[in-house]
Design an enzyme around this catalytic site. Structure first.
Site, PDB file in Angstrom:
ATOM      1  N   GLU A 178      -5.182  13.823  21.270  1.00 25.52           N
ATOM      2  CA  GLU A 178      -4.912  14.780  20.190  1.00 25.52           C
ATOM      3  C   GLU A 178      -6.147  15.639  19.885  1.00 25.52           C
ATOM      4  OE1 GLU A 178      -4.758  13.994  15.487  1.00 25.52           O
ATOM      5  OE2 GLU A 178      -3.193  12.932  16.607  1.00 25.52           O
ATOM      6  N   TYR A 179      -7.325  15.027  19.839  1.00 19.70           N
ATOM      7  CA  TYR A 179      -8.568  15.768  19.602  1.00 19.70           C
ATOM      8  C   TYR A 179      -8.708  16.898  20.623  1.00 19.70           C
ATOM      9  CZ  TYR A 179     -11.073  12.759  16.179  1.00 19.70           C
ATOM     10  OH  TYR A 179     -11.497  12.104  15.064  1.00 19.70           O
ATOM     11  N   SER A 238       2.129   7.156  14.584  1.00 24.28           N
ATOM     12  CA  SER A 238       1.741   8.560  14.689  1.00 24.28           C
ATOM     13  C   SER A 238       2.859   9.462  14.186  1.00 24.28           C
ATOM     14  CB  SER A 238       1.420   8.935  16.137  1.00 24.28           C
ATOM     15  OG  SER A 238       1.150  10.327  16.221  1.00 24.28           O
ATOM     16  N   LYS A 272      -2.856   3.733  20.322  1.00 21.89           N
ATOM     17  CA  LYS A 272      -2.863   4.739  19.248  1.00 21.89           C
ATOM     18  C   LYS A 272      -4.217   5.445  19.185  1.00 21.89           C
ATOM     19  CE  LYS A 272      -1.669   6.928  15.448  1.00 21.89           C
ATOM     20  NZ  LYS A 272      -2.891   7.444  14.860  1.00 21.89           N
ATOM     21  N   GLY A 293       0.824  -1.210   0.000  1.00 21.15           N
ATOM     22  CA  GLY A 293       0.000   0.000   0.000  1.00 21.15           C
ATOM     23  C   GLY A 293       0.852   1.251   0.000  1.00 21.15           C
ATOM     24  N   VAL A 322      -0.009   7.950   1.204  1.00 22.41           N
ATOM     25  CA  VAL A 322       0.918   8.932   1.773  1.00 22.41           C
ATOM     26  C   VAL A 322       1.825   8.297   2.827  1.00 22.41           C
ATOM     27  CG1 VAL A 322       1.064  11.017   3.180  1.00 22.41           C
ATOM     28  CG2 VAL A 322      -0.547  10.912   1.282  1.00 22.41           C
ATOM     29  N   HIS A 355      -4.253   7.903  21.940  1.00 16.62           N
ATOM     30  CA  HIS A 355      -3.365   8.982  21.489  1.00 16.62           C
ATOM     31  C   HIS A 355      -4.160   9.975  20.643  1.00 16.62           C
ATOM     32  CE1 HIS A 355      -1.063  10.746  18.157  1.00 16.62           C
ATOM     33  NE2 HIS A 355       0.011  10.738  18.921  1.00 16.62           N
ATOM     34  N   ASN A 356      -4.953   9.452  19.711  1.00 18.25           N
ATOM     35  CA  ASN A 356      -5.737  10.329  18.843  1.00 18.25           C
ATOM     36  C   ASN A 356      -6.823  11.060  19.621  1.00 18.25           C
ATOM     37  OD1 ASN A 356      -4.144   9.115  16.913  1.00 18.25           O
ATOM     38  ND2 ASN A 356      -5.816   8.778  15.473  1.00 18.25           N
TER      39      ASN A 356
END
Length: 627
Positions: A359-360, A297, A352, A173, A176, A355-356
């Site tokens: 982050e929010y 991340s 993870k 894959g 990005v 973690h997000n």
């Protein structure tokens, strides 16, 4: 072989290990060692008397060869020949260096090898011991097996082709993140294979075009055919999936399975739901394929220059991919990789996910601070300058990019003023909110940040509501120092709640998590890296609850008056600050010795006979009243 590697050539006596080892050593120009030369005198005497060695005889010998391998690997690759007939022997030989070991098994029939041994002179192992070796032999799972009927030069060529021509690591894959991780691996000297599907007329030659675009990918192998991609990899194969989470991941796994072998490793590097990771782990285990769920991340830049990496799954399997992940990870202040084994099953993706969630909140807090400073009369350049001055006390990656965003102009206009105020999300904040509800943990700030995004998306309704209710924030009179302190206070509550959620998940799912290590790998390479995270590494070594640590307690006490002032003024001036206000609401509730929950429990008992405990009954017994 870009990492220093020890090639163990194994097989029963008489299979030609020494001959092949010496020739291979000459071709690869690396040292050769014959394991027989390291037998203690007692072992040699025993074998020369026609007596087979037992496991106790062999133990010290195997340990000495392991020490030899470890010492050599500090300087160079090497070749060691050793019978290594049992898996337990091979475990000793590869102890602490498993990820730098390649096994070559020279295999032949009893009659083939018996004939060879009988032709030898002065070989201390007589041919009548050969049968005991065949009886002892346990065929290795992850070895390059070569039949000794081939000529020595053919055997050497085959070994070289397998170990030198095949790639160590595969990336499936090339979005990005997949592209950035591929370049990162190649820059670290690993030989990789890369794969991307082709769509005739729209996406053609994606992998080859990408390979040709970057010099560091010269040695990479590019594929659009799955079977060829899988066959290009050394065994056990290590394949990292960088595809969309959910159904796409399952479809890719099904496409790969027909071409995989027992013991191969699939690594899911996407933002997958931890529950699905556990299901995939169990499913692939039934097919004798290993599965590791890895949180990554840092975004595009982090993936290229060094992300924070959170792997979860079987610990032994992790050690087989550890050198690759640790090599590409960011480095902390002490030069250690921002990658650590998180724990069992889906724990890597869970961490993870949280973690997000953190982050929010961090993003929402900065958005609220921006709104406050804007209402106070400051333009984006002035707000950027104010935030710049905060770096000494509250520096973070997100603070830094917010400053850059506020300074970005298109002509005479700030770009931020041209961006529609509708915030999107990709689901991890939603998953975190669901998880915190399921685990009964009050991560209220994450939920508030998520719902703030949801609210923002109702742009048309918000415009109508603004007219209907005439909500128009009025100028604020606040000290900048109070706004900074309110921001610092809310960040402490955010980190407490996120880490508490991870801690509770560890207890519930029986994951052995190390919160200090998790904080350490979040000190660089990831979106929530900050000076405060660096402080938490040592705090969490003492207690998983940061609100019990004296340093944090003193910080909260000193910041509390400012958050009280900022929130009350914002509410009075009709300014929405959901996360700043929730942070102080949370602490006020969390630190209340006697709360209003007694009313709730009485109500529950009234209509549902759910019972309650009494303050005047030390036994803890449950009571019910006829209301």
């Amino acid at each position: 072989m870009n990492l220093n590697t020890v090639i163990f050539i194994m097989g029963v006596s008489g299979c030609g290990k020494s001959t092949i080892g010496q020739r291979l050593s000459q071709h690869l120009k690396i040292p050769f060692f014959d394991g027989d030369d390291y037998h203690p005198k007692s072992n040699i005497e025993k074998m020369s008397q026609g007596m087979p060695l037992n496991d106790e005889d062999r133990y010290d010998w195997l340990v000495s060869l392991n020490d030899l391998a470890k010492n050599q690997l500090q300087q160079n690759s090497c070749i060691i020949v050793c019978s290594a007939l049992k898996q337990s022997y091979r475990d000793i030989l590869s102890a602490q260096i498993r990820n730098q070991v390649k096994w070559v098994h020279l295999a032949g029939s009893f009659n083939q090898i018996l004939e060879r041994i009988n032709k030898r002179e002065q070989h201390f192992m007589s041919s009548n011991l050969l049968q005991s070796q065949f009886d002892t032999l346990e065929f290795p799972e992850h070895a390059l097996e070569i039949n000794i009927s081939l000529k020595p030069e053919e055997i050497v060529d085959k070994i070289i082709k397998e170990l030198k021509m095949k790639s160590e690591f595969g990336l499936f894959g090339l979005g990005v993140m997949g592209k950035s991780l591929s370049r990162n691996l190649a820059q670290k000297g690993f030989k990789i294979s890369i794969f991307n599907r082709e769509e005739k007329g729209s996406e053609e030659d994606v992998a080859i075009t990408f390979k040709d675009a970057y010099k560091e990918l010269e040695q990479a192998q590019a594929f659009s055919n799955i079977e060829a991609f899988v066959n290009s990899l050394q065994t056990p194969r290590r394949i990292m999936l960088m595809v969309n989470a959910g159904k796409v991941t399952d479809l890719v796994i099904e496409d790969l399975i027909p071409f995989l072998s027992d013991g191969d490793i699939l690594i899911d590097g996407g933002n997958s739901n931890y529950v699905e990771t556990k299901e995939r782990y169990d499913y692939l285990k039934s097919k004798k394929i290993h599965f590791i769920g890895v949180g990554v991340s840092g975004g595009e830049e982090g993936a290229l220059k060094g992300p924070s990496i959170m792997p979860g799954g079987n610990k032994e399997t992790y050690h087989l991919i550890k050198p690759y992940l640790e090599s590409i990870a960011a480095k902390d202040a002490n030069g250690l990789p921002c990658c650590t084994y998180i724990g069992e099953e889906g724990s890597g993706h869970f961490v993870k996910m949280v973690h997000n969630g953190i982050e929010y909140v961090e993003m929402q807090l900065l958005a609220e601070v921006y709104t406050i400073l804007k209402i106070m009369g400051h333009n984006p350049d002035e707000i950027a300058a104010i935030l710049e001055s905060w770096k000494a006390k509250a520096d973070s990656y997100l603070l830094g990019i917010t400053i850059a965003i506020l300074r970005k102009k298109e002509g005479d206009y700030w770009l931020v003023d041209k961006i529609v105020d509708k915030a999107g999300n990709k689901g991890t904040g939603n998953w975190t909110t669901i998880a915190t509800a399921q685990l009964g943990t009050p991560s209220t700030l994450i939920a508030s940040a998520l719902f703030a995004r949801y609210t923002s998306f109702y742009k048309e309704e918000r415009l109508q509501a603004s007219d209907h209710f005439n909500i128009k924030p009025t100028p604020l009179e606040l000290e900048l120092q109070d706004v900074l302190k309110a921001y610092q206070f809310s960040r402490i509550m955010n980190h407490y709640q996120g880490l508490k959620l991870i801690s509770e998940a560890g207890k519930t799912y029986k994951w052995h998590l190390n919160l200090s290590e998790i904080a350490r790998i979040w000190t660089n390479g990831c979106i929530i890296k900050s000076d405060f995270m660096l402080e938490l590494v040592s705090v969490l070594k003492e207690d998983d609850n940061i609100l019990t640590h004296p340093t944090i307690i003193n910080q909260v006490r000193s910041l509390k008056p400012s958050i009280n002032k900022v929130v009350s003024q914002c509410v009075l001036n009709e300014l929405a600050i959901p996360c700043l206000s929730e942070s102080v609401n949370f602490l006020n509730g969390y630190a209340t010795a006697n709360s209003s929950a007694n009313i709730i429990q009485a109500q529950r008992d009234y209509f549902g006979a759910h019972t309650y405990q009494r303050t005047d009954d030390a036994s803890g017994r449950f009571h019910h009243s006829n209301w």
